[in-house]
Structures are given as C-alpha cells and as structure tokens.
Design an enzyme around this catalytic site. Structure first.
Site, PDB file in Angstrom:
ATOM      1  N   HIS A  49       0.823  -1.209   0.000  1.00 31.13           N
ATOM      2  CA  HIS A  49       0.000   0.000   0.000  1.00 31.13           C
ATOM      3  C   HIS A  49       0.858   1.260   0.000  1.00 31.13           C
ATOM      4  O   HIS A  49       1.993   1.257   0.470  1.00 31.13           O
ATOM      5  CB  HIS A  49      -0.927   0.001   1.206  1.00 31.13           C
ATOM      6  CG  HIS A  49      -1.996  -1.037   1.131  1.00 31.13           C
ATOM      7  ND1 HIS A  49      -3.020  -1.113   2.041  1.00 31.13           N
ATOM      8  CD2 HIS A  49      -2.223  -2.045   0.249  1.00 31.13           C
ATOM      9  CE1 HIS A  49      -3.827  -2.116   1.728  1.00 31.13           C
ATOM     10  NE2 HIS A  49      -3.347  -2.707   0.643  1.00 31.13           N
ATOM     11  N   CYS A  72      -2.631  -0.454   7.301  1.00 29.92           N
ATOM     12  CA  CYS A  72      -1.893   0.810   7.240  1.00 29.92           C
ATOM     13  C   CYS A  72      -2.090   1.623   8.513  1.00 29.92           C
ATOM     14  O   CYS A  72      -1.155   2.270   8.990  1.00 29.92           O
ATOM     15  CB  CYS A  72      -2.319   1.606   6.014  1.00 29.92           C
ATOM     16  SG  CYS A  72      -1.793   0.836   4.466  1.00 29.92           S
ATOM     17  N   CYS A 118      -6.373   1.752   5.309  1.00 30.04           N
ATOM     18  CA  CYS A 118      -7.014   0.517   5.767  1.00 30.04           C
ATOM     19  C   CYS A 118      -6.497   0.178   7.172  1.00 30.04           C
ATOM     20  O   CYS A 118      -5.621   0.860   7.711  1.00 30.04           O
ATOM     21  CB  CYS A 118      -6.690  -0.626   4.797  1.00 30.04           C
ATOM     22  SG  CYS A 118      -4.975  -1.192   4.882  1.00 30.04           S
ATOM     23  N   GLU A 155       0.610   4.002   1.749  1.00 32.06           N
ATOM     24  CA  GLU A 155       0.988   4.451   3.090  1.00 32.06           C
ATOM     25  C   GLU A 155       2.164   3.633   3.621  1.00 32.06           C
ATOM     26  O   GLU A 155       3.102   4.176   4.218  1.00 32.06           O
ATOM     27  CB  GLU A 155      -0.203   4.310   4.055  1.00 32.06           C
ATOM     28  CG  GLU A 155      -1.439   5.087   3.643  1.00 32.06           C
ATOM     29  CD  GLU A 155      -2.421   4.285   2.780  1.00 32.06           C
ATOM     30  OE1 GLU A 155      -3.628   4.577   2.846  1.00 32.06           O
ATOM     31  OE2 GLU A 155      -1.991   3.387   2.030  1.00 32.06           O
TER      32      GLU A 155
END
Length: 152
Positions: free
Chosen positions: A79, A110, A107, A81
C-alpha cells in the site's frame, strides 16, 4: 483572496501526482509524509522492489473476485501508506511526529503501521471505508482530517 492552495490541498495534490506512479490495476493510491511542511517521503501502491508489477502479470485479487477491503494478504502490492513509511526507513528518515497525506482513507493494516510509525495526523480524501481503521487511529490519538477533492 489568496489563490494559493492550503497546505492540506497542496500536499494532497502532491499525493495525487504520486498516485499516478501506481501499478495497481484496481486502485491508484498515493501517500506523502510531511514534517514541518517539508516532504520527507512518498509512496504509491505497487509490487515490492524487484518484483514484476501487477500491470505486467495481472491482479490476483481480480482473478479471484476478492472484494475491496477484504483479504489484504492476497495481493502482490504494498500500500501507498506502507511504502511511504518503508521509504523513509530505507533512507534513515524518522517518521516520528509527521503528517501523512493520502489520496484514500488508510485501511486497518496501514492504520496500525501509521500508529507505530509515530505519525500524528492523517489527512485523506476518503474514497475507502474501513471503520475499524478509523477507530484504531482515533484511539491512538491521531488527528484525522478529510478533505474533499475540488477543482481549482
């Protein structure tokens, strides 16, 4: 009237640009880590270093009809992040007391990384729903700001 974007708008627009590097077939996400109004790291979602991109080999999630927000472990991609945090670590830059700007709401995975990385504020555009992630971020005392995208 000042025609310049606010700091939130400015860094979110940078995150939008970072997202254009994404190699994910389903969702392009960008993240920017900022300390004292200076960018210290960026990240976009895509396969780990040295691995083929989903745009080259296909999407495991699409091929198996995995809905968004479920079974995060069944994905080649890292991801945005996570990559912003990893990139800072890779180059020896502290993430303590930073602000993360994301094109999407983080999410739960993260969110946990954001908490442990010492990030104190997350500014995002929404575009994703994970109530547990929001609960964890709030419980950790991380300030959350949602900024809608608008045309200038």
């Amino acid at each position: 009237m000042d025609a310049r974007p606010s700091w939130n708008e400015y860094f979110l627009e940078v995150a939008d640009l970072v997202a254009t590097r994404s190699t994910c077939l389903r969702r392009q996400v960008g993240a920017v880590l900022v300390k004292d109004k200076r960018i210290i790291s960026t990240g976009y979602n895509g396969a780990p270093r040295k691995l083929k991109h989903c745009s080259e080999v296909g999407c495991i999630r699409q091929e198996n009809d995995i809905p968004s927000g479920q079974r995060y472990e069944l994905c080649r991609g890292v991801h945005a992040e996570q990559n912003a945090i990893i990139n800072a670590a890779y180059y020896g830059i502290s993430t303590q007391d930073t602000v993360m700007y994301c094109t999407n709401q983080p999410c739960i995975i993260c969110a946990r990384m954001i908490i442990n990385a010492g990030i104190i504020k997350v500014v995002h555009r929404g575009n994703f729903k994970d109530d547990i992630a929001l609960e964890l971020l709030r419980e950790a005392g991380i300030e959350l700001v949602v900024v809608e995208k608008h045309n200038r």
